[in-house]
Design a protein around this motif. Structure first.
Motif, PDB file in Angstrom:
ATOM      1  N   ARG A 171      -6.443  12.509   3.155  1.00  0.00           N
ATOM      2  CA  ARG A 171      -7.490  12.438   4.162  1.00  0.00           C
ATOM      3  C   ARG A 171      -8.633  11.569   3.669  1.00  0.00           C
ATOM      4  O   ARG A 171      -9.150  10.709   4.389  1.00  0.00           O
ATOM      5  CB  ARG A 171      -7.972  13.858   4.472  1.00  0.00           C
ATOM      6  CG  ARG A 171      -8.987  13.942   5.594  1.00  0.00           C
ATOM      7  CD  ARG A 171      -9.121  15.388   6.111  1.00  0.00           C
ATOM      8  NE  ARG A 171      -9.329  16.356   5.046  1.00  0.00           N
ATOM      9  CZ  ARG A 171     -10.488  16.598   4.468  1.00  0.00           C
ATOM     10  NH1 ARG A 171     -11.562  15.918   4.833  1.00  0.00           N
ATOM     11  NH2 ARG A 171     -10.585  17.510   3.519  1.00  0.00           N
ATOM     12  N   ILE A 172      -9.001  11.770   2.416  1.00  0.00           N
ATOM     13  CA  ILE A 172     -10.135  11.017   1.890  1.00  0.00           C
ATOM     14  C   ILE A 172      -9.757   9.560   1.678  1.00  0.00           C
ATOM     15  O   ILE A 172     -10.545   8.643   1.981  1.00  0.00           O
ATOM     16  CB  ILE A 172     -10.649  11.674   0.592  1.00  0.00           C
ATOM     17  CG1 ILE A 172     -11.194  13.056   0.958  1.00  0.00           C
ATOM     18  CG2 ILE A 172     -11.698  10.808  -0.068  1.00  0.00           C
ATOM     19  CD1 ILE A 172     -11.757  13.825  -0.191  1.00  0.00           C
ATOM     20  N   ILE A 173      -8.565   9.309   1.161  1.00  0.00           N
ATOM     21  CA  ILE A 173      -8.120   7.917   0.984  1.00  0.00           C
ATOM     22  C   ILE A 173      -8.108   7.214   2.331  1.00  0.00           C
ATOM     23  O   ILE A 173      -8.566   6.054   2.463  1.00  0.00           O
ATOM     24  CB  ILE A 173      -6.725   7.863   0.340  1.00  0.00           C
ATOM     25  CG1 ILE A 173      -6.792   8.318  -1.117  1.00  0.00           C
ATOM     26  CG2 ILE A 173      -6.139   6.462   0.420  1.00  0.00           C
ATOM     27  CD1 ILE A 173      -5.440   8.484  -1.767  1.00  0.00           C
ATOM     28  N   ASP A 174      -7.577   7.895   3.328  1.00  0.00           N
ATOM     29  CA  ASP A 174      -7.480   7.277   4.647  1.00  0.00           C
ATOM     30  C   ASP A 174      -8.869   6.949   5.174  1.00  0.00           C
ATOM     31  O   ASP A 174      -9.101   5.858   5.728  1.00  0.00           O
ATOM     32  CB  ASP A 174      -6.761   8.243   5.594  1.00  0.00           C
ATOM     33  CG  ASP A 174      -6.151   7.523   6.777  1.00  0.00           C
ATOM     34  OD1 ASP A 174      -6.217   8.045   7.899  1.00  0.00           O
ATOM     35  OD2 ASP A 174      -5.635   6.412   6.569  1.00  0.00           O
ATOM     36  N   ALA A 175      -9.792   7.883   4.976  1.00  0.00           N
ATOM     37  CA  ALA A 175     -11.141   7.665   5.479  1.00  0.00           C
ATOM     38  C   ALA A 175     -11.790   6.482   4.767  1.00  0.00           C
ATOM     39  O   ALA A 175     -12.425   5.624   5.387  1.00  0.00           O
ATOM     40  CB  ALA A 175     -11.972   8.932   5.276  1.00  0.00           C
ATOM     41  N   ARG A 176     -11.576   6.440   3.465  1.00  0.00           N
ATOM     42  CA  ARG A 176     -12.184   5.342   2.692  1.00  0.00           C
ATOM     43  C   ARG A 176     -11.513   4.015   3.012  1.00  0.00           C
ATOM     44  O   ARG A 176     -12.151   2.958   3.012  1.00  0.00           O
ATOM     45  CB  ARG A 176     -12.076   5.647   1.193  1.00  0.00           C
ATOM     46  CG  ARG A 176     -13.029   6.745   0.730  1.00  0.00           C
ATOM     47  CD  ARG A 176     -14.444   6.393   0.995  1.00  0.00           C
ATOM     48  NE  ARG A 176     -15.401   7.307   0.417  1.00  0.00           N
ATOM     49  CZ  ARG A 176     -16.713   7.146   0.480  1.00  0.00           C
ATOM     50  NH1 ARG A 176     -17.215   6.101   1.106  1.00  0.00           N
ATOM     51  NH2 ARG A 176     -17.519   8.024  -0.076  1.00  0.00           N
ATOM     52  N   LYS A 177     -10.226   4.068   3.280  1.00  0.00           N
ATOM     53  CA  LYS A 177      -9.519   2.835   3.643  1.00  0.00           C
ATOM     54  C   LYS A 177     -10.076   2.294   4.945  1.00  0.00           C
ATOM     55  O   LYS A 177     -10.328   1.092   5.078  1.00  0.00           O
ATOM     56  CB  LYS A 177      -8.026   3.115   3.776  1.00  0.00           C
ATOM     57  CG  LYS A 177      -7.207   1.944   4.283  1.00  0.00           C
ATOM     58  CD  LYS A 177      -5.748   2.320   4.481  1.00  0.00           C
ATOM     59  CE  LYS A 177      -5.525   3.226   5.646  1.00  0.00           C
ATOM     60  NZ  LYS A 177      -5.605   2.583   6.947  1.00  0.00           N
ATOM     61  N   GLU A 178     -10.227   3.190   5.896  1.00  0.00           N
ATOM     62  CA  GLU A 178     -10.748   2.770   7.188  1.00  0.00           C
ATOM     63  C   GLU A 178     -12.139   2.169   7.011  1.00  0.00           C
ATOM     64  O   GLU A 178     -12.498   1.164   7.631  1.00  0.00           O
ATOM     65  CB  GLU A 178     -10.816   3.968   8.152  1.00  0.00           C
ATOM     66  CG  GLU A 178      -9.453   4.449   8.611  1.00  0.00           C
ATOM     67  CD  GLU A 178      -8.661   3.373   9.308  1.00  0.00           C
ATOM     68  OE1 GLU A 178      -9.235   2.654  10.153  1.00  0.00           O
ATOM     69  OE2 GLU A 178      -7.477   3.210   8.987  1.00  0.00           O
ATOM     70  N   GLU A 179     -12.852   2.831   6.162  1.00  0.00           N
ATOM     71  CA  GLU A 179     -14.218   2.359   5.899  1.00  0.00           C
ATOM     72  C   GLU A 179     -14.174   0.955   5.312  1.00  0.00           C
ATOM     73  O   GLU A 179     -14.946   0.063   5.709  1.00  0.00           O
ATOM     74  CB  GLU A 179     -14.875   3.332   4.922  1.00  0.00           C
ATOM     75  CG  GLU A 179     -16.360   3.117   4.733  1.00  0.00           C
ATOM     76  CD  GLU A 179     -16.870   4.092   3.680  1.00  0.00           C
ATOM     77  OE1 GLU A 179     -17.397   5.149   4.063  1.00  0.00           O
ATOM     78  OE2 GLU A 179     -16.684   3.789   2.486  1.00  0.00           O
ATOM     79  N   ALA A 180     -13.235   0.740   4.355  1.00  0.00           N
ATOM     80  CA  ALA A 180     -13.130  -0.570   3.716  1.00  0.00           C
ATOM     81  C   ALA A 180     -12.680  -1.619   4.727  1.00  0.00           C
ATOM     82  O   ALA A 180     -13.172  -2.753   4.745  1.00  0.00           O
ATOM     83  CB  ALA A 180     -12.144  -0.499   2.549  1.00  0.00           C
ATOM     84  N   HIS A 181     -11.762  -1.250   5.544  1.00  0.00           N
ATOM     85  CA  HIS A 181     -11.293  -2.208   6.541  1.00  0.00           C
ATOM     86  C   HIS A 181     -12.415  -2.587   7.490  1.00  0.00           C
ATOM     87  O   HIS A 181     -12.569  -3.745   7.886  1.00  0.00           O
ATOM     88  CB  HIS A 181     -10.119  -1.603   7.319  1.00  0.00           C
ATOM     89  CG  HIS A 181      -8.855  -1.572   6.511  1.00  0.00           C
ATOM     90  ND1 HIS A 181      -7.657  -1.164   7.028  1.00  0.00           N
ATOM     91  CD2 HIS A 181      -8.611  -1.870   5.228  1.00  0.00           C
ATOM     92  CE1 HIS A 181      -6.727  -1.222   6.098  1.00  0.00           C
ATOM     93  NE2 HIS A 181      -7.296  -1.653   4.988  1.00  0.00           N
TER      94      HIS A 181
END
Lengths: 367, 802
Positions: free
Chosen positions: B652-662
């Motif tokens: 969940r956190i990786i996904d959130a941070r990935k989205e944030e990075a994108h």
């Protein structure tokens, strides 16, 4: 003045316990049975006038016919009077092993949650109190023992003054209540760590023998039986250690272990002092090099052969989380988030850290 | 990264040619089919190798070596050479550093060696979508958007060269699938399998506990059954004692009764001996003898009575003579004739009576007739008078009085008429009655004549006399018949007397032959003997009764055996009960039988229970072991659940941070693009948005102010903007990774001159940060580019195989 009276007292044998904290339950149960045999051996060796059991001799929920046959065989082997005060794990009922009709004739069971007197000798009386399936309340409330000579109370219950915090007291009493009842000393059971409580004059007032073998991890105190010698007014208590097994919690640091081989070597060194009678819970801790495999199954397979049982908990840290948390990338930010959660007490965050780093590193993820 | 040279030994239409590239913008110019695309493909293939299916496409037309050598330089100044022998696929690649050393170990990744992947840090697909624009494919392919955005995010992350978030997420998902399973999975669902296993262990443990408890309950039941059995056994012993006592009393009573019976039998035997003389007397025939005697005596009485009757009935001489006389007169009529005569006489009497009555009636009628005339005449006179008066009043016009007179006249007239009618009726009646009287008289006369015709010849005056004589005749005749019958009866009675006497004598001879006397005496003797015989029979009956009684007492037992049994009981110390109570004995014996039956049932039941207990105890499950299995399985479940929670948290956190990075790189891309876009679009498009996930480009249309998706714009504008985004992408790669060279394979083939002119600054701008190789057929574009400092590379037709 007659001869001194000798009593061997044991309690909390817990035959047929299910050992859920660790594997190797069958061996430990066998060890419990061996310990009880040693109790009877001690009674025979010391030519005891009586053998008393302060409750929890067996686990009522699991004991079956062969447990009964074993117990009765041992008690019959002793031959002398055996007095049993059932505890909360072996309460008296029509289904109890104590109620069987093949119980040896030398065994007397205090079947009721009320005091009954048994004259062991002209000047020695044992008052027994037995547990029934329902909670018995305070055993010494209103108790009055007034027979002449030495009066010993045989009971299974909690010394409130020593009750561990957070643990519920069973059949609670205090030393003051024991004294007020007129009993010279209470031979008790319930606490697995043996100890003797003495008054200001140094007279033994309450004695727990402890379980003959440790039952749970973290039990402190003696594990064995008591040899109680009554000579006139004097009641002497001698603790005799009988336990052969040990339950050990061990932390093993794997700091800087960079390979599986190194991990195994550290563990083998750490476990080398222990043997077949030792049952260990090992917590692997420290920071290992990234990618270092910690295969608990392999470790158990390599190390358990010389031990009673081995349970491993992997709490190693596979990376410098703080350094990773400073990385300006997805991985870094994720690790930072998880460190914050872990610091706030989220237990899942600690595991999530390990799996996050492993997932980014392409390492295999295993529970 | 900057290409230096490419030597093509053989690649498609190109063979034995070396191309040298300069920094910044390079223009490869050549006509169509000159090999521009082939050259671009050779550059890409040298970096990344050939894709699946392309090996035959680019096989050298000359048939010679299928190989290239690409020399390039990375941003850190290091020089490299990639030698590709395409025929050998992945085995045909060598990478050397500037010193000629094999660099495979440094830039290889396991078994693969791809300088493009290793040194640019982006996959071929991402390279193709960003750094390599083909004809009519300037825009980014949405299908590859994910990879491109990941690569961009990776570049901006400045992170490690390992897989970025997508790879981590995929590994986390794989780990969940492998170790936990998914909710929908039917197979390979370890957590569910563990839970099922835990459930099974739990059930087994519960069943085991129940089995142990059942055994304990069975033990209690057996204990109770044994206690019941012992209690019944004690009751049986007590009952047996009572039974034996009563039995002894019973035996004593029977023995006593037997003794009594024995004495009485002896007495009766002795008494019977006195009647031995009539032992053979057939007493049953005495009744017949009595009957015969009575019959004889009856017959005699009958004969006497018959004789008396005869004497009484017999006619005297005078009566006989009278009978003869009556036979001559009254006897001559049979019954029918006599009845007729009497009927005629009765008829005459009747006729006489009728005649008398009729004459009386006729007289009466005549009298009435005479008497009725006068009253009728009087009434008629009154009627006439009333009429006359009526006429008078009428003449006098006294109508009221006339009316009255009319009424009287009518009344009297009517009465007179009625009387006249009555008188006529009476006359008729009188005449009828007279006729009747006359007829009756005739009948009387006829009947009287008949009777007289009978009586006169007999000289009788009246019928009564005849009747009297006939009665007398009848009586005498009846007496005569009675006398005859009496005589016959007498004879019969005499015969019967003789027969009965004979019968009696025969019987008496058989019974009392030794008695010679008259019949009465003989009879009496027979009766006496019969009586004695009956006495003897009575004694026999007593004997039989005593024998029966003895049999009842013995009831099939032997009296010696009874005595022996009784003696044995006494010898055992049994005290006989005070009195014999057979009812109580039977009741106790019944009770004992019930107890015995119950004891048998108890034993059977106990054996069954004990068998069940043995069987149960032979198969007692190890409850502790089962509980441990439950605990261990539960611990494994807990561990897996903790694993699942941790992995899902990480995910969940990786996904959130990935989205944030994108999202972050999308903003950067927009910033990069917006500046250049305004310039090359003549100020039309200054605002641009890029979706970080799909890389979809949206721009604001100045005329409408609306935000339109790129695909909605014209092809030329679309390509323009896409080109800008590609350059921006390349610049972004430069931030975290190696800047890839940008290859533009004739992207402006379909642009107008004005658009091309506006694009050139973008090209030059873009080429500032990245080496750009423009492939074009346009000599004008090439000239303009060269004029701006671009390196020109000619693809002469001589370099092309025809």
């Amino acid at each position: 003045m007659g001869e001194a009276t000798t009593i061997v007292h044991c309690a909390d044998v817990h035959l047929e316990t299910a050992f859920t904290e660790l594997r190797g339950g069958a061996r430990r149960r066998a060890a419990l049975a061996d310990a009880f045999v040693r109790v009877v051996d001690l009674a025979l060796e010391r030519r005891a006038d009586a053998l008393t059991v302060g409750g929890d001799l067996y686990e009522a929920q699991r004991a079956g016919p062969q447990t009964a046959r074993f117990i009765f065989e041992q008690l019959a082997r002793f031959g002398g009077p055996v007095l049993i005060a059932p505890g909360n794990h072996d309460p008296y009922s029509t289904h109890a092993l104590y109620a069987r009709d093949d119980r040896p004739a030398n065994v007397r069971v205090f079947a009721e949650p009320a005091w009954s007197a048994h004259a062991l000798a002209p000047d020695v009386t044992i008052y027994g109190f037995g547990h029934a399936p329902a909670e018995p309340g305070r055993p010494f409330a209103g108790a009055r023992f007034d027979r002449p000579g030495t009066r010993l109370a045989l009971v299974h219950g909690s010394d409130e003054d020593r009750c561990p915090p957070g643990k519920r007291a069973t059949a609670p009493f205090t030393v003051a209540e024991i004294v007020a009842s007129g009993a010279d000393c209470a031979l008790a059971g319930h606490y697995h760590g043996g100890a003797t409580v003495r008054d200001e004059q140094g007279k033994a007032r309450l004695a727990y023998p402890g379980s003959p073998e440790p039952v749970k991890f973290g039990e402190r105190g003696a594990h064995g039986a008591l040899v109680v010698t009554i000579d006139g007014d004097a009641v002497e208590i001698e603790h005799v250690e009988l336990a052969r097994t040990r339950l050990i919690d061990l932390d093993v640091s794997l700091d800087d272990a960079a390979s599986e081989h190194a991990v195994l070597a550290v563990l083998e060194r750490a476990l080398q002092p222990y043997g077949r009678d030792d049952f260990l819970r090992v917590r692997l801790c420290g920071t290992i090099a990234p990618g270092t495999r910690v295969d608990r199954e392999l470790i158990a397979d390599r190390c358990v052969a010389g031990l009673g049982a081995l349970e491993l908990h992997d709490a190693t840290v596979a990376a410098d989380y703080a350094a990773i948390a400073r990385e300006p990338n997805v991985r870094g930010r994720t690790v930072a988030d998880l460190l914050e959660l872990a610091a706030n007490g989220d237990e899942d965050a600690t595991g999530a850290l390990r799996y996050t780093v492993a997932a980014f590193a392409g390492a295999e993820l295993k529970p | 990264m900057r290409f230096h040279t490419l030597r093509v030994d053989g690649f498609g239409r190109l063979a034995d040619r070396t191309f040298t590239f300069g920094p910044g913008l390079n223009v490869v110019v050549g006509p169509n089919e000159a090999g521009k695309t082939t050259l671009a493909a050779a550059l890409v293939a040298s970096l990344y190798g050939l894709q699946r299916g392309e090996k035959d496409r680019w096989r050298p037309w000359t048939g010679g070596a299928y190989a290239t050598v690409l020399a390039y330089e990375t941003a850190d100044g290091a020089r490299w050479e990639v030698h590709r022998a395409f025929e050998r696929d992945t085995k045909g690649v060598r990478v050397y550093d500037a010193g000629g050393a094999d660099a495979a170990a440094r830039i290889g990744n396991g078994k693969t060696l791809s300088p493009g992947d290793a040194q640019l840090g982006i996959s071929l697909d991402v390279f193709a979508q960003t750094a390599y624009a083909r004809q009519r494919a300037i825009g980014l392919d949405g299908a590859s958007a994910g990879d491109v955005s990941t690569a961009l995010a990776h570049a901006l992350d400045g992170g490690p060269k390992e897989d970025a978030a997508l790879g981590a997420l995929a590994r986390l998902d794989d780990a969940l699938r492998k170790h936990v399973g998914t909710e929908r999975a039917h197979k390979n669902a370890p957590l569910r399998a563990l839970r099922d296993e835990c459930q099974r262990h739990r059930r087994a443990a519960d069943d085991a506990r129940s089995a142990v408890d059942a055994l304990a309950a069975l033990r209690v039941k057996i204990g109770n059954a044994r206690a019941d059995r012992d209690r019944d056994a004690a009751a049986t012993v007590e009952l047996e004692r009572g039974v034996r006592s009563l039995r002894a009393a019973r035996l004593a009573a029977r023995l006593s009764a037997l003794a009594e019976c024995r004495d009485e039998l002896a007495s009766v035997h002795s008494e019977r001996e006195a009647f031995d003389d009539v032992q053979d007397f057939a007493a049953e025939r005495v009744t017949a003898l009595d009957d015969a005697y009575h019959s004889w005596r009856s017959a005699e009485s009958v004969a006497e009575a018959a004789a008396a009757a005869l004497a009484e009935e017999r006619l005297t001489a005078a009566e006989s003579a009278e009978l003869d006389e009556r036979a001559a007169d009254a006897g001559m009529f049979d019954d029918d004739a006599f009845d007729a005569l009497r009927a005629a006489a009765a008829q005459a009497d009747g006729a006489r009576a009728r005649a008398a009555g009729a004459a009386h009636d006729a007289a009466g009628a005549r009298h009435d007739l005479e008497g009725g005339r006068a009253p009728a005449g009087i009434v008629l006179v009154f009627a006439l008078v009333a009429l006359i008066v009526d006429i008078a009043f009428a003449i006098a016009h006294e109508w009221l009085w006339s009316a009255f007179a009319s009424v009287f006249a009518i009344g009297f007239g009517g009465a007179a008429f009625m009387r006249g009618s009555a008188h006529a009726d009476r006359r008729k009646e009188a005449e009828a009655k007279q006729r009747t009287a006359d007829a009756a008289l005739s009948d009387e006369q006829r009947s009287a004549a008949v009777v007289a015709a009978v009586l006169e010849p007999l000289g009788l005056a009246t019928l009564d006399e005849l009747v009297r004589r006939r009665e007398r005749y009848t009586a005498l005749r009846a007496r005569e018949r009675a006398a005859l019958k009496a005589e016959a009866r007498g004879q019969t009675a005499q015969a019967a007397v003789g027969a009965e006497a004979e019968r009696f004598d025969a019987l008496a001879d058989a019974l009392v032959s030794d008695v010679a006397a008259d019949r009465a005496v003989r009879r009496a003797a027979a009766q006496l003997r019969a009586a004695r015989r009956r006495q003897r029979d009575g004694l026999d009956a007593r004997l039989a009764m005593l024998t029966l009684r003895r049999g009842d007492i013995l009831q099939g037992d032997d009296d010696f055996a009874l005595q022996a049994e009784y003696d044995a009981l006494l010898a055992e110390g049994v005290v006989p009960a005070p009195q014999d109570d057979s009812q109580l004995l039977r009741a106790l014996e019944r009770e004992r039988a019930e107890l015995d039956e119950r004891a048998r049932e108890s034993e059977k039941s106990l054996a069954t229970l004990e068998g069940a207990l043995r069987a149960g105890e032979a198969n007692v499950p190890d409850v502790a072991q089962l509980d441990e299995a439950v605990a261990q399985t539960q611990a494994e479940i807990n561990a897996l659940e903790a694993f699942e929670r941790a992995v899902k948290l990480a995910r969940r956190i990786i996904d959130a941070r990935k989205e944030e990075a994108h999202r972050a790189f999308a903003r950067r891309l927009e910033e990069y693009s917006a500046g250049v876009l305004g310039a090359i679009s003549g100020g039309r498009y200054r605002e641009i948005w890029v979706d970080p996930a799909t890389l979809e480009i949206n721009v604001r249309v100045p005329e409408t102010g609306a935000i339109e998706v790129l695909d909605a714009l014209s092809a030329g504008t679309r390509d323009q903007i896409a080109l800008v985004v590609r350059f921006a992408t390349a610049r972004m790669f430069a931030e975290g990774l190696e800047t890839p060279p940008v290859l533009l394979d004739d992207p402006f083939a379909y642009w107008d001159a004005d658009r091309v002119a506006r694009c050139l600054p973008a090209l030059f701008h873009g080429a500032l940060g990245a080496q750009c190789i423009l492939f074009t057929a346009s000599t004008v574009l090439a000239g303009a580019a060269v004029a701006s400092g671009a390196t020109r590379i000619e693809l002469e037709p001589a370099a092309v195989l025809c």
